[in-house]
Design an enzyme around this catalytic site. Structure first.
Site, PDB file in Angstrom:
ATOM      1  N   GLU A  51       0.839  -1.218   0.000  1.00  0.00           N
ATOM      2  CA  GLU A  51       0.000   0.000   0.000  1.00  0.00           C
ATOM      3  C   GLU A  51       0.867   1.259   0.000  1.00  0.00           C
ATOM      4  O   GLU A  51       0.532   2.266  -0.638  1.00  0.00           O
ATOM      5  CB  GLU A  51      -0.943  -0.023   1.211  1.00  0.00           C
ATOM      6  CG  GLU A  51      -2.006  -1.118   1.072  1.00  0.00           C
ATOM      7  CD  GLU A  51      -2.850  -1.280   2.322  1.00  0.00           C
ATOM      8  OE1 GLU A  51      -2.274  -1.622   3.371  1.00  0.00           O
ATOM      9  OE2 GLU A  51      -4.070  -1.066   2.260  1.00  0.00           O
ATOM     10  N   GLU A  71      -3.822  -9.467   3.357  1.00  0.00           N
ATOM     11  CA  GLU A  71      -4.615  -9.185   4.552  1.00  0.00           C
ATOM     12  C   GLU A  71      -5.793 -10.137   4.718  1.00  0.00           C
ATOM     13  O   GLU A  71      -6.153 -10.545   5.827  1.00  0.00           O
ATOM     14  CB  GLU A  71      -5.141  -7.739   4.521  1.00  0.00           C
ATOM     15  CG  GLU A  71      -4.094  -6.678   4.823  1.00  0.00           C
ATOM     16  CD  GLU A  71      -3.297  -6.241   3.605  1.00  0.00           C
ATOM     17  OE1 GLU A  71      -3.295  -6.977   2.592  1.00  0.00           O
ATOM     18  OE2 GLU A  71      -2.664  -5.171   3.663  1.00  0.00           O
TER      19      GLU A  71
HETATM   20  C1  LIG Z   1     -12.515  -0.626  16.020  1.00  0.00           C
HETATM   21  C2  LIG Z   1     -11.122  -0.809  15.605  1.00  0.00           C
HETATM   22  C3  LIG Z   1     -10.897  -0.323  14.231  1.00  0.00           C
HETATM   23  C4  LIG Z   1      -9.565  -0.707  13.875  1.00  0.00           C
HETATM   24  C5  LIG Z   1      -9.192  -0.221  12.564  1.00  0.00           C
HETATM   25  C6  LIG Z   1      -7.765  -0.475  12.477  1.00  0.00           C
HETATM   26  C7  LIG Z   1      -7.181   0.198  11.315  1.00  0.00           C
HETATM   27  C8  LIG Z   1      -5.752  -0.163  11.301  1.00  0.00           C
HETATM   28  C9  LIG Z   1      -5.135   0.383  10.085  1.00  0.00           C
HETATM   29  C10 LIG Z   1      -4.146  -0.611   9.682  1.00  0.00           C
HETATM   30  C11 LIG Z   1      -3.679  -0.329   8.315  1.00  0.00           C
HETATM   31  C12 LIG Z   1      -3.614  -1.604   7.589  1.00  0.00           C
HETATM   32  C13 LIG Z   1      -2.256  -1.868   6.998  1.00  0.00           C
HETATM   33  C14 LIG Z   1      -2.214  -3.141   6.229  1.00  0.00           C
HETATM   34  O1  LIG Z   1      -3.253  -3.171   5.283  1.00  0.00           O
HETATM   35  C15 LIG Z   1      -2.300  -4.335   7.136  1.00  0.00           C
HETATM   36  C16 LIG Z   1      -1.137  -5.257   6.948  1.00  0.00           C
HETATM   37  O2  LIG Z   1      -0.139  -4.958   6.382  1.00  0.00           O
HETATM   38  S1  LIG Z   1      -1.341  -6.796   7.637  1.00  0.00           S
HETATM   39  C17 LIG Z   1       0.161  -7.640   7.235  1.00  0.00           C
HETATM   40  C18 LIG Z   1       0.169  -8.157   5.858  1.00  0.00           C
HETATM   41  N1  LIG Z   1       1.374  -8.899   5.626  1.00  0.00           N
HETATM   42  C19 LIG Z   1       1.444 -10.226   5.631  1.00  0.00           C
HETATM   43  O3  LIG Z   1       0.461 -10.909   5.790  1.00  0.00           O
HETATM   44  C20 LIG Z   1       2.790 -10.836   5.413  1.00  0.00           C
HETATM   45  C21 LIG Z   1       3.020 -11.955   6.367  1.00  0.00           C
HETATM   46  N2  LIG Z   1       4.332 -12.552   6.223  1.00  0.00           N
HETATM   47  C22 LIG Z   1       4.629 -13.441   5.264  1.00  0.00           C
HETATM   48  O4  LIG Z   1       3.865 -13.733   4.375  1.00  0.00           O
HETATM   49  C23 LIG Z   1       5.970 -14.095   5.353  1.00  0.00           C
HETATM   50  O5  LIG Z   1       6.391 -14.042   6.670  1.00  0.00           O
HETATM   51  C24 LIG Z   1       7.031 -13.455   4.447  1.00  0.00           C
HETATM   52  C25 LIG Z   1       7.132 -11.969   4.686  1.00  0.00           C
HETATM   53  C26 LIG Z   1       6.700 -13.748   2.992  1.00  0.00           C
HETATM   54  C27 LIG Z   1       8.415 -14.084   4.759  1.00  0.00           C
HETATM   55  O6  LIG Z   1       8.321 -15.490   4.678  1.00  0.00           O
HETATM   56  P1  LIG Z   1       9.525 -16.406   5.169  1.00  0.00           P
HETATM   57  O7  LIG Z   1      10.768 -15.927   4.597  1.00  0.00           O
HETATM   58  O8  LIG Z   1       9.128 -17.813   4.905  1.00  0.00           O
HETATM   59  O9  LIG Z   1       9.657 -16.163   6.741  1.00  0.00           O
HETATM   60  P2  LIG Z   1       8.596 -16.440   7.878  1.00  0.00           P
HETATM   61  O10 LIG Z   1       7.225 -16.489   7.355  1.00  0.00           O
HETATM   62  O11 LIG Z   1       9.073 -17.605   8.678  1.00  0.00           O
HETATM   63  O12 LIG Z   1       8.699 -15.111   8.744  1.00  0.00           O
HETATM   64  C28 LIG Z   1       9.899 -14.790   9.433  1.00  0.00           C
HETATM   65  C29 LIG Z   1       9.520 -14.165  10.754  1.00  0.00           C
HETATM   66  O13 LIG Z   1       8.866 -12.921  10.518  1.00  0.00           O
HETATM   67  C30 LIG Z   1       7.595 -12.911  11.161  1.00  0.00           C
HETATM   68  N3  LIG Z   1       6.692 -12.080  10.368  1.00  0.00           N
HETATM   69  C31 LIG Z   1       6.580 -12.089   9.044  1.00  0.00           C
HETATM   70  N4  LIG Z   1       5.685 -11.172   8.651  1.00  0.00           N
HETATM   71  C32 LIG Z   1       5.236 -10.557   9.760  1.00  0.00           C
HETATM   72  C33 LIG Z   1       4.302  -9.496   9.995  1.00  0.00           C
HETATM   73  N5  LIG Z   1       3.679  -8.867   9.013  1.00  0.00           N
HETATM   74  N6  LIG Z   1       4.101  -9.129  11.267  1.00  0.00           N
HETATM   75  C34 LIG Z   1       4.754  -9.748  12.292  1.00  0.00           C
HETATM   76  N7  LIG Z   1       5.667 -10.751  12.128  1.00  0.00           N
HETATM   77  C35 LIG Z   1       5.888 -11.143  10.868  1.00  0.00           C
HETATM   78  C36 LIG Z   1       7.197 -14.376  11.225  1.00  0.00           C
HETATM   79  O14 LIG Z   1       6.253 -14.583  12.230  1.00  0.00           O
HETATM   80  C37 LIG Z   1       8.530 -15.020  11.523  1.00  0.00           C
HETATM   81  O15 LIG Z   1       8.842 -14.814  12.878  1.00  0.00           O
HETATM   82  P3  LIG Z   1       8.757 -15.986  13.922  1.00  0.00           P
HETATM   83  O16 LIG Z   1       7.305 -16.310  13.995  1.00  0.00           O
HETATM   84  O17 LIG Z   1       9.552 -17.117  13.335  1.00  0.00           O
HETATM   85  O18 LIG Z   1       9.296 -15.447  15.185  1.00  0.00           O
END
Ligand SMILES: CCCCCCCCCCCCC[C@H](O)CC(=O)SCCNC(=O)CCNC(=O)[C@H](O)C(C)(C)COP(=O)(O)OP(=O)(O)OC[C@H]1O[C@@H](n2cnc3c(N)ncnc32)[C@H](O)[C@@H]1OP(=O)(O)O
Length: 667
Positions: A51, A71
């Protein structure tokens, strides 16, 4: 703007109060700026990272980068303008597909879709700087995506309706993709200023939902599950796996064939062994066909040169690892392991694909019990993602590390579990299946029970799943364990075995030669043997009626709520016992096993997370209620761990470990 890699928002932060400045105004300000901003993307740009790239005026991407809005897989939607900008940039159909599936795309696909301006094999950042310098003199208005008019197909309503139907069919009861469709509709029908408000309202309904919590839990549970530990201190990050270059599979039945394919397609040489020429030839043809189809789908060449087929165990003397996948018969498996012990070099790892037999008993007949481990694949093994790595008390840490790492290499989600009958998955299945058949006795039908479970979100109800797996498997196990056949005491009351309630209906179904899909008849009827279209069978209805009248059972109306509670709470109750016994190290491990091996819906989080979401107190109360009504069903008696957790104030799943005494004792 250099984006080395951004996985978007920190998902862990969603569990607490959100901090920092609101993201949308910040992104809007970048887009509205007068200086050109060029995103240089390397690694990944996912979620909020993508984004952020969308508000930049140009996007340069390294050819190995991946982009996406995942997401929806976390139960939310891209709420930093993603649902409003992407449709404006690439049109409704393509944006809908990306946002509702959450799939990652390559740099090349992003270029083709018009998301990025250039793909490079060089340093994306350097190229972006050059790009920015050239862009200085150009007007930016057409580069501000939120200002664009969404290209709108004439049949918008029909398109949205078709995608809605598709989503409802694929992901029954899941909220996020439907909210994504509504947000994209707003991008097509409203100006950006209104659309972004709609996006935020929809996000608010999803954000605190149980489904979002469950899906985000699944994300971390899946990553936690690979992190095994032993009481000795050996664990995933301090135990070195052996490199596996060659493997052998014994038995070319359904499981063996799938395992051969899983190994060969990741470049491991495989020797496949059968006991008879005809079986070997059939197995060989099937494996070759499977590998060729798989290679065609992936656009690569089939690795047939890695395969060797033989009738002789002598050919296995030099392999690094053997996986035995013969018939589920302890005496036969022991003979195979004794033979392997003689034939294979002393360092060869010996693995069994048993789905529930004692791995340590097999280790005991070999000359190398420390090199014996269970590798329980799920059928079909080349498709199903789950692998239970069954650690016997004598399996060495190197052996466990090797099995876990091999699973990962094959693309499996591997979970280390302890050694007990049925391990984790199949041990828990017993109370679940028992409840389903008891409900049949009491008045339900297979289709009613399946519907309740499928409405809950299961990929398949319990009876359809049993028909697919084959009813004869369980029948044989029941015979072998003395529940039916000549060993049963003739004085035994008809619906009781070993002092507890027993439902003989599954045996009666098998006695009629109804073994499920493969015979064209089971709990349902099918068009032909091997058919998959399940139809209710009046003969089963008759059988149930006759059975109830024979035993004087007055059928009653059973609610869907009772079906769900009895099946799922009994399932979770066994999960608590498994945790107490140290057969699973964490509730996350159990949940991952049920998500990837048994079709538990991800938006329910798995049986243990689901129990915590319902409320442990409520689960305890309902189990006590059902146990009182059915005192002859021990599986309904609340487990001590469940009681203890409730007494401790029902902590969240992640804190259960602190209350489990025997953690790891059997791993
Ligand atoms: C009334 C209440 C109203 C509330 C309204 C709220 C509004 C809030 C506004 C928010 C704005 C929104 C913003 C956005 O739209 C939201 C997002 O971005 S959500 C996140 C989207 N991203 C993902 O889903 C990516 C997830 N990650 C992956 O797909 C993979 O991890 C990867 C990046 C492709 C890497 O893959 P790999 O190399 O295989 O490695 P791992 O998967 O093993 O990951 C390594 C390690 O990193 C941790 N991790 C990865 N991504 C995230 C993350 N996004 N957040 C936190 N941690 C992450 C993963 O857990 C691993 O760590 P470990 O678990 O091993 O300690």
């Amino acid at each position: 703007m250099r984006m080395c890699s951004s996985a978007g928002a920190d998902i862990r932060e969603f569990a607490g109060p959100l901090r920092g400045p609101p993201l949308v105004p910040l992104l809007d300000a970048i887009e509205a700026g007068e200086k050109p901003v060029v995103a240089a993307i390397e690694g990944v740009a996912l979620g909020g990272g993508f984004e952020l790239a969308l508000v930049c005026h140009y996007r340069i991407v390294h050819f190995k980068a991946r982009l996406g809005l995942p997401e929806v897989t976390l139960g939310i939607l891209p709420a930093a303008g993603g649902t409003q900008r992407l449709p404006r940039l690439i049109g409704i159909p393509a944006a809908l597909e990306l946002i509702t599936t959450g799939r990652h795309i390559s740099a090349q696909e992003a270029l083709k879709l018009g998301i990025v301006d250039q793909v490079t094999e060089q340093n994306a950042c350097e190229l972006a700087v050059e790009f920015a310098l050239r862009a200085v003199a150009k007007p930016l208005s057409s580069r501000r995506v939120s200002m664009l008019t969404t290209p709108c197909p004439p049949d918008l309503d029909a398109l949205l309706e078709a995608v809605t139907m598709q989503v409802k069919r694929k992901a029954r009861g899941v909220m996020a993709p439907l909210a994504c469709i509504q947000a994209v509709r707003a991008a097509a029908t409203m100006p950006y200023s209104k659309g972004i408000k709609r996006e935020s309202e929809l996000m608010a309904t999803l954000f605190n939902s149980g489904q979002a919590r469950a899906l985000q839990y699944c994300f971390f549970a899946q990553r936690t599950a690979g992190k095994w530990t032993l009481p000795s201190g050996a664990q995933w990050n301090n135990s070195k796996p052996r490199e596996i270059r060659s493997a052998a599979i014994i038995g070319l039945g359904t499981m063996g064939r799938g395992i051969v394919v899983s190994l060969a397609r990741v470049g491991i040489s495989v020797i496949a062994v059968e006991s008879e020429k005809k079986l070997l030839e059939t197995g060989k043809q099937m494996v070759i066909g499977m590998l060729e189809r798989d290679a065609k789908r992936r656009g690569v060449s089939a690795s047939l040169n890695l395969l060797k087929f033989t009738l002789s165990l002598q050919d296995l003397k030099d392999v690094d690892l053997v996986i035995e996948a013969v018939f589920e018969d302890m005496a036969l498996k022991k003979r195979v392991f004794q033979e392997l012990s003689k034939v294979c070099r002393p360092a060869t790892l010996l693995c069994t694909n048993t789905s529930g037999l004692d791995v340590d008993a097999l280790a005991g007949v070999t000359d190398r019990p420390h090199l014996v481990v269970g590798m329980h694949f799920f059928s079909p093994a080349h498709v199903m993602k789950l692998l239970e790595v069954v650690c016997g008390p004598r399996s060495s840490s190197e052996t466990i590390a090797t099995a876990m790492s091999l699973g990962k290499r094959m693309g499996k989600v591997s979970v280390a579990v302890g050694n007990c009958p049925g391990f984790v998955g199949n041990r828990m299945l017993k109370p679940y299946l028992d409840q389903a058949t008891f409900l049949l006795e009491e008045g339900a039908t297979p289709e009613q029970i399946d519907k309740a479970l499928e409405d809950f979100g299961f990929a398949m109800g319990v009876f359809r799943m049993s028909d697919l797996a084959g009813l004869d498997v369980g029948w044989r196990v029941r015979k072998e364990s003395g529940l039916i056949g000549p060993d049963v005491d003739p004085k035994n009351p008809p619906r009781r075995r070993q002092g507890r309630r027993y439902c003989p209906i599954p045996d009666m179904v098998c006695e009629q030669g109804r073994f499920g899909q493969k015979t064209g008849r089971g709990w349902y009827m099918y068009d032909k043997p091997g058919g998959t279209n399940a139809k209710p069978d009046p003969l089963i209805q008759n059988l149930l009626e006759m059975y109830r009248s024979r035993y004087g059972i007055q059928p009653r109306n059973i609610s869907d709520q009772e079906i769900i509670e009895r099946c799922l709470f009994a399932l979770a109750n066994e999960g608590f016992r498994i945790l107490e016994d140290g057969i699973a190290a964490r509730p996350e491990d159990i949940d991952v096993i049920y998500l990837f091996g048994y079709g538990f819906p991800r938006h329910g989080g798995g049986p243990m997370f689901y129990a915590s979401m319902v409320g442990l107190e409520r689960v305890l109360e309902r189990l006590e209620h059902y146990h009182q009504a059915h005192p002859d069903v021990p599986h309904l008696e609340p487990s001590p761990l469940l009681k203890k957790l409730v007494a401790c104030g029902s902590p969240p799943v992640q804190k259960w470990r602190e209350h489990i005494k025997t953690m790891h004792s059997h791993l």
